[in-house]
Enzyme design. Structure first.
Site, PDB file in Angstrom:
ATOM      1  N   LYS A  54       0.843  -1.205   0.000  1.00 14.29           N
ATOM      2  CA  LYS A  54       0.000   0.000   0.000  1.00 14.29           C
ATOM      3  C   LYS A  54       0.876   1.253   0.000  1.00 14.29           C
ATOM      4  O   LYS A  54       0.620   2.204  -0.743  1.00 14.29           O
ATOM      5  CB  LYS A  54      -0.918  -0.009   1.233  1.00 14.29           C
ATOM      6  CG  LYS A  54      -2.049  -1.015   1.113  1.00 14.29           C
ATOM      7  CD  LYS A  54      -2.751  -1.277   2.429  1.00 14.29           C
ATOM      8  CE  LYS A  54      -3.756  -2.423   2.231  1.00 14.29           C
ATOM      9  NZ  LYS A  54      -4.314  -2.940   3.469  1.00 14.29           N
ATOM     10  N   GLN A  98      -4.846  -2.000   9.633  1.00 16.17           N
ATOM     11  CA  GLN A  98      -4.607  -3.272   8.957  1.00 16.17           C
ATOM     12  C   GLN A  98      -5.162  -4.426   9.808  1.00 16.17           C
ATOM     13  O   GLN A  98      -4.839  -4.545  10.987  1.00 16.17           O
ATOM     14  CB  GLN A  98      -3.085  -3.443   8.732  1.00 16.17           C
ATOM     15  CG  GLN A  98      -2.720  -4.658   7.913  1.00 16.17           C
ATOM     16  CD  GLN A  98      -3.221  -4.578   6.474  1.00 16.17           C
ATOM     17  OE1 GLN A  98      -3.184  -3.528   5.839  1.00 16.17           O
ATOM     18  NE2 GLN A  98      -3.707  -5.691   5.958  1.00 16.17           N
ATOM     19  N   ASP A 123     -11.571   2.233   4.220  1.00 19.38           N
ATOM     20  CA  ASP A 123     -11.940   0.819   4.075  1.00 19.38           C
ATOM     21  C   ASP A 123     -13.458   0.663   3.964  1.00 19.38           C
ATOM     22  O   ASP A 123     -13.954  -0.405   3.611  1.00 19.38           O
ATOM     23  CB  ASP A 123     -11.443   0.012   5.292  1.00 19.38           C
ATOM     24  CG  ASP A 123     -10.200  -0.803   4.970  1.00 19.38           C
ATOM     25  OD1 ASP A 123      -9.927  -1.025   3.771  1.00 19.38           O
ATOM     26  OD2 ASP A 123      -9.494  -1.208   5.910  1.00 19.38           O
TER      27      ASP A 123
END
Ligand code: NDP
Length: 287
Positions: A54, A98, A123
């Site tokens: 990422k 994460q 997200d």
């Protein structure tokens, strides 16, 4: 018949290029780069690979990024305090924690994710964004299902009026996929571990999206001839061998189009994250 292979790399490159152009337009207009902060707790090796990927992709697209590494001993309160700091940080437009979290704090996952400012929730897991998705007004949508929809569009596969079947009902893939397909006027059925005669349902699908986490479970006899098959599953069956939830070799002989694993949906997820960071930056800067 042999299916058209939907190569994730090709689509991901296109979506990343779009995100890069949008990031540049934001910089030109507001004088700031879109910014992403990724919080990683503990030292899970798979998470470390995803986070590095990422971070590298952000650099390629001129998106500012910070990786905040917290020790496995970090408490829920410490993680939430860090999120609050990032909620207030001007150069950060997107925050991602994460997953999976280490066992000691995994029971607080919902509370931790809910502490993210919904406008920075790239997200799309915050209850406010989940609610917006269900009511059809979402801006920040979970990256994997969003990538599947964008790929179907880019491949010219018609969603409107299609009979779609989603196998798996997780919050990160199956449920958002249902809503995105329904918003696009597909007729959608969602299957899960209690579904009776799964094959009879999957055989009706013009578009079959599979997110189960069971290696090669969907076989050719479960797929309609000519169907589009999107395999979200990633399963490691040997040290260096990844397979999807679909038996690719068998299903590719009868499907109209199919995503491979690896090289399919997995590559789209990061590209969609970049798009969400840009979307979040645009929303915040234009307010
Ligand atoms: P979850 O484990 O959260 O959900 C799995 C779903 O599959 C559940 O709804 C479960 O049903 C259903 N299921 C399990 N067994 C069966 C069965 N025998 N028949 C029908 N349904 C079944 O998984 P995720 O959604 O998080 O992930 C699914 C897969 O996708 C994994 O391989 C994961 O690694 C991969 N993935 C890939 C991503 C990418 O970027 N490509 C991103 C996210 C996930 P029930 O609800 O009844 O338990």
């Amino acid at each position: 018949m042999s299916a058209k292979i939907l190569a994730g790399k090709e689509f991901a490159e296109r979506f990343k290029l779009e995100a890069k152009c949008d990031a540049q337009a934001i910089k030109d207009k507001y004088g700031v780069e879109p910014g992403l902060a990724v919080i990683v707790v503990g030292d899970d090796p798979a998470s470390a690979v995803y986070v590095r990927n990422k971070h590298r992709t952000c650099a390629e697209l001129n998106i500012y990024s910070e990786v905040i590494a917290m020790p496995a001993t970090a408490t829920k309160d410490e993680i939430v305090a860090k999120i609050r700091e990032l909620n207030a940080a001007e150069k950060i437009h997107g925050i991602l924690v994460q997953l999976p979290l280490p066992k000691a704090v995994s029971g607080y996952e919902a509370e931790i994710l809910e502490s993210i400012d919904p406008r920075k929730d790239v997200d799309g897991f915050h209850p406010l964004n989940v609610g917006k998705l269900v009511s059809g007004e979402a801006a920040l949508v979970p990256c994997t299902p969003l990538g599947c929809i964008k790929m179907l569009d880019a491949a010219g596969i018609c969603i409107d009026g299609a009979r779609a079947v989603v196998v798996g009902r997780s919050n990160i893939v199956g449920k958002p996929m249902l809503h995105l397909l329904m918003q696009r006027h597909a007729t959608v059925t969602v299957c899960h571990s209690h579904t009776k005669d799964l094959a009879a349902v999957t055989r009706q699908a013009d578009i079959l999206v599979v997110a189960i986490g069971r290696p090669q479970m969907i076989t050719a006899d479960m797929v309609k001839v000519g169907a589009t098959v999107i395999d979200v599953g990633i399963n490691r069956i040997a040290e260096k061998k990844l397979v999807g939830d679909v038996d690719f070799d068998g299903v590719a002989k009868i499907a109209g189009a199919i995503t491979p694993v690896p090289g399919g949906v997995g590559l789209l997820t990061v590209a969609m994250l970049m798009k969400n960071v840009v979307t979040a930056a645009k929303m915040q800067l234009s307010q």
